[in-house]
Structure formats: structure tokens, C-alpha cells
Write a protein that holds these residues in place. Sequence first.
Motif, PDB file in Angstrom:
ATOM      1  N   GLU A 192       0.804  -1.225   0.000  1.00 39.13           N
ATOM      2  CA  GLU A 192       0.000   0.000   0.000  1.00 39.13           C
ATOM      3  C   GLU A 192       0.838   1.276   0.000  1.00 39.13           C
ATOM      4  O   GLU A 192       0.281   2.367  -0.113  1.00 39.13           O
ATOM      5  N   SER A 227       9.685  -2.307   3.974  1.00 40.52           N
ATOM      6  CA  SER A 227       9.605  -3.063   5.224  1.00 40.52           C
ATOM      7  C   SER A 227       9.356  -4.541   4.947  1.00 40.52           C
ATOM      8  O   SER A 227       9.966  -5.415   5.568  1.00 40.52           O
ATOM      9  N   ARG A 229       6.472  -0.281  11.534  1.00 37.90           N
ATOM     10  CA  ARG A 229       6.415  -1.091  10.313  1.00 37.90           C
ATOM     11  C   ARG A 229       6.406  -2.593  10.556  1.00 37.90           C
ATOM     12  O   ARG A 229       6.505  -3.368   9.602  1.00 37.90           O
ATOM     13  N   SER A 250       4.321  -4.873   8.231  1.00 43.06           N
ATOM     14  CA  SER A 250       4.842  -5.069   6.871  1.00 43.06           C
ATOM     15  C   SER A 250       6.047  -6.005   6.881  1.00 43.06           C
ATOM     16  O   SER A 250       6.214  -6.837   5.986  1.00 43.06           O
ATOM     17  N   GLY A 305      -1.249   2.702   9.153  1.00 40.33           N
ATOM     18  CA  GLY A 305      -1.443   2.290   7.751  1.00 40.33           C
ATOM     19  C   GLY A 305      -0.958   0.872   7.528  1.00 40.33           C
ATOM     20  O   GLY A 305      -1.672   0.031   6.959  1.00 40.33           O
ATOM     21  N   ASP A 306       0.260   0.604   7.974  1.00 37.45           N
ATOM     22  CA  ASP A 306       0.817  -0.749   7.813  1.00 37.45           C
ATOM     23  C   ASP A 306      -0.064  -1.769   8.518  1.00 37.45           C
ATOM     24  O   ASP A 306      -0.311  -2.867   8.009  1.00 37.45           O
ATOM     25  N   HIS A 338      -3.580  -2.368   6.700  1.00 38.35           N
ATOM     26  CA  HIS A 338      -3.425  -3.096   5.436  1.00 38.35           C
ATOM     27  C   HIS A 338      -2.978  -4.534   5.672  1.00 38.35           C
ATOM     28  O   HIS A 338      -3.396  -5.443   4.957  1.00 38.35           O
TER      29      HIS A 338
END
Lengths: 349, 253
Positions: free
Chosen positions: A49, A56, B73, B76, B105-106, B109
Motif C-alpha cells: 500500500e 519493510s 512497520r 509489513s 497504515g501498515d 493493510h
Amino acid sequence: MKNTETFAESLARCGVKYHFAYPITPATDVMKRMAVILPKYGGQMMQMESELAVSSALAGAACSGTLVATSSSGPGMTLMHEAVGFMCAAELPCIMLDSMRVGPGDGDILGAQSDYYVATRGGGHGDYHVIVLAPSSGQEIADIMPHGIRLAYKYRTPVLFVVDGVSAQTTESTTLPAYNDYSAEFDTTDWAFTGTQDHPKRALITGSYSHQDGYEMNEMLRAKYERIRENEQLWESEGVEDADLVVAAFGIHGRMCKDLVAKMRADGKKVGFIRPITLWPFPDRAFEALPDSVKDILVVEMNLGQMVDDVRLAVNGRIPVHFLGKTGGDLPMYTLSDMIAEANRILEK
Amino acid sequence: MENLSAKYGKTLNLDKLTSYCPGCGHGIVTRLVAEAIEKLGVMERTVGIVGIGCGGFSHHYMDIDAIEATHGRSPSFAIGYKMAMPNNIVFTYAGDGDTCAIGLGDLLHAANKGMPITTIMVNNTVFGMTGGQMSPTTLEGQVTATTVKGRDTSTQGYPLLVPEMMRAMPGVKYLARETVATPKGVRKARKSIQKAFECQVKGLGYSFVEVIVPCPTGLKKKVKDAYDWCGNQMIDYFKPQVFKDETEQGDVA
Ligand code: SF4
């Protein structure tokens, strides 16, 4: 084939298993191609996204020792640097592409070479580098990919390919390699994070390390970067042995230098060229070895003058260095006749 | 420590003193996570991806591979890791600042992707490590180092309800909010954390547990007062509950 597609095919055929990316012009064709071809090689392209999430996920996958890659363009690379710095600190291999477009800010989608500084100076905070390869054609992308992967694993570091957005979108015929997983040449069992069934606890601590550990990590990286500087400089050169003028350029302008030298030599002008293939480590040795006949160096870039600094450092005042560069707008680069005109101006001064 | 290992198993590293402040809820949550891993017998194929902040130290007290991700993060990182190592168990562990400020956000999602990974979000309503600043979960009117007159919702918004945001996502298969402010809460939290890991072992999808804990240091309260406040004000707003449990499908791999 478009050179972005060549990049994707080369990644997949050289053993890249996972590709993480976010759409951005002029790099998007790489992820589109990877989405189609990677499953055939038992891998997967994962669209994330954001570029923060991309880098990452790249780091997370690289922790396992798996060969992973990403592709982006200037503004995307800006966001990715958070985890790229992490990967350098953690010594994780990966392959990245910056299909360079004009900046600063979000810039424009026009091709440029404006990411030289961020590519060669690390890009994020702290003292680190990534190895930077600057192929100048689709064939060179395909040919140099195995070398890039070997460098990534040998030194356990991200390797960044930089291709200006014009070259990236050029369509040309290229011979692609047969499938071979080059990462398989390297044993990752002594560092990969695969669970404690075959090793005692491993902890990748790149943030809250002690001052002593942080110091040692930086000194270890310094020594590694020195080894890379010593052993991994790559360049192509021609006609420098008796040259009065040497033209230095990378990527697309570097490719044009071949014609420039051929044309000017046909006119009886003693001109040679140096095309750096590694931008970091910068091929200092090519410049240090220039003969005394060389009175001037002309650096040509698709930017406002970035690599020219490294050329000046490499010659250290011994030879005057001139610059010709243009970026952005409708005409993002100089033509061969512009380059020849500038070379003649310097020769005649 | 042999006797304790016999009781608690190998995952929890009992030789180390924790760096958590006295009375910190992280100590309890870390233990519950270690117990869940132990109980499922997956220690040797588990990787913890921890965030930045006090929760970043949690892996020091577990004998599992661990990665300290960049700030926010870890979801992710976990996605990348799980793709490369699909048979391994990967969980993220971080505080509310890391998880739902910089990492929202990470996080959302990752949850929406529905990949079998597990997130433990430890919510103490402040940035603990950096000295008690406002976090997205700071309660209305709560005084912190950066909301000196109390959080004013007219300019600073409302305390973020993270599991409520994930509720509608089909890829999320286990979703709960628990607390360790009371013994009863600890028992429920133990069960939810175990279910969240079980959900991953079964390969069902994403699992998430928010745990409401006291941070006596960041809240600038005595330990007892911090537990009282957590067990009252905090859970009055952040109501412990199991939002979704779809773990009763599939076989344990
Ligand atoms: S600052 Fe708060 S969260 Fe951090 S260790 Fe201390 S009590 Fe726990």
C-alpha cells in the motif's frame, strides 16, 4: 522488449523469489511483468500500500535469506530509505531498481538522473552505502544482474540499480539468460532468521543496541565498505590512453559517449570516455590512471551536476573538470551533437 | 532456574531481568505471549517482530528468533517474512504509539490482507519510552506531557478504537481486546492471546489482540493507582471483548 521488462525478466531468471512494489511511473512495468512471470518460477509479486510498506516487507522477507527485490522511482525511493537503512545496518541482501525521474519533490515523470546523490550517499540517516550499478542498456541489465546478486550476498547488502527513466522505457532487443538462482551459491544458514530449530536465538537489533554495539556495528560497516571500494569498482573506457579530452558519463549519456568518441576520433580529435558502471563505489581508479595527455574532463549528466562532484574528488585538482547537464521540462537531456559541440568548445579554448 | 523452566517451559527466558518499570503491564503480556507459543509447541519456528518503544524489548525475554523493526512497520516486516517462510509463526508485538500512530497504515493493510500473522498491540494510552506523550489512544481529558490541560477532542480527536476499525475486514479471523489490569482480565487475555496464535497455526488468517495495560511511569501514577485507573477509566472506554472468533475451523497443522 522494454528495458523495465528486461529488468523484471532478469530478476526472475536469476532467482528472485519475491518482489514487493507500489505503482510509480516510470518503474511500474517491472511490477506488472513480475506479477505475471514470478508465479511461473515459484515466487510472487506482492503489491503493497506504500513504499514504506514495500521496503519493510522487503526487509522482513530478506531476513529469511530469500532473494527479494523491489522496483521504484525517485519519490518512491525517498520513502523506501527508512527500511533500506535498516537493511544496511542488519546486513540484508536485496536487489532494488530506481528508474530515475526528475525532481525535486514529486517532480515529473520525465526520465532523469537526478537520484545520483541519494543513491550514492546512502539515502537515509547514518553512515552507510548501498552498492549502485548503472547499466546503460537492456543487454547490460540482463548481463550484470548475476553480478549484482552475487554482490548482494557476498557483502550482505542491498544492491541498487539506477536506470534513467528514458533508458528504462526504451524498447530494444535483448538476449535473456537461462534460469539460474544465483543466491543459491551462498550459504545463509549462519545468519538467516529461520527459527531456532537449527540455531540458538538470533536477534536482529538495529535500533535499541547499546552504545558499544552501535559503535562496533559502524566500524564493521566501515571495514566492509572499504573492502567494497577496494574490490568492486567497475567502468568501461575507450580512447583514454592518448586523449586530450575525456568525457565521463553514466547510463544513457555514457552509452552515447561511444558514438561521440568514434565521431570525434574520425575528425582527428583525441577524445576518450569513461563510463562508470558502479556509481558506488565510484571508479576512482579509472580517473587516477588517466595519462598526463588529458588536459580536460567533461562530465555529462541528466541532472544539474551530481556525479561531477565525484569526478572532481577522483582527480583531486589534477585535471580541470567541466560540466554539461540538463534535466526536466520537455527536453530532459542533451543530444549527441550538443555533447560534441561542448567537447569541441573545450578542446578549442 | 530449572524449576521455573519446568513450570513455565523454554520459551520464556527466566535468566534475564526485564527492563520494564516496576508494575508495567508489558511484563504480564510478554509472559502470556511466551506461554501461548509454549503451549502450541511452535517456539522453534516462531519469529517475533517487535516495534520501537518499551515493547521492543519484549523479545529479550523469549528464546525465539526476533527482529526489531523500524518504527510502526512491524506488520509489513511480518508480511514479507511470512511470504518467505510460510510455515513459520510470525507475530508482531508493539505499543499503541508504534502500532496505531506511526504504524496505523501498515497495521490496517496487514489486517486487511488477511495473511496468517498475529499482532499483539499493548495499549497503555501513552508513549511510554519517550516520556509520556499523547498517543492516538490517550483518553479524552487525559493529561500527558503533550496534553498538559488534558486531551482536547476538538483539536486532538478521539481515542482510537483499533479493533473496531478491523471488525469489518473478512481477512481478520480472530479479534479481541483484553486487559491485564485485573486477575480475571489476565485469565481472559491469556485465552485470547492463545487463540490468536492458534488462528495462525491453523493458517486461517490475521489475528489481533489489543491488551489494555497500565504504564505507571508514563501515567505518572503509583503502581496501585495505575492499575486502578487502568481497570476503571481505561476499560470503561476500551471495553474488553472478543469481537470475532473464527478459529474453530481447520485442523491444527
Ligand atoms: S515506561 Fe511505561 S510502558 Fe515503558 S516500561 Fe515503563 S511502565 Fe512499561
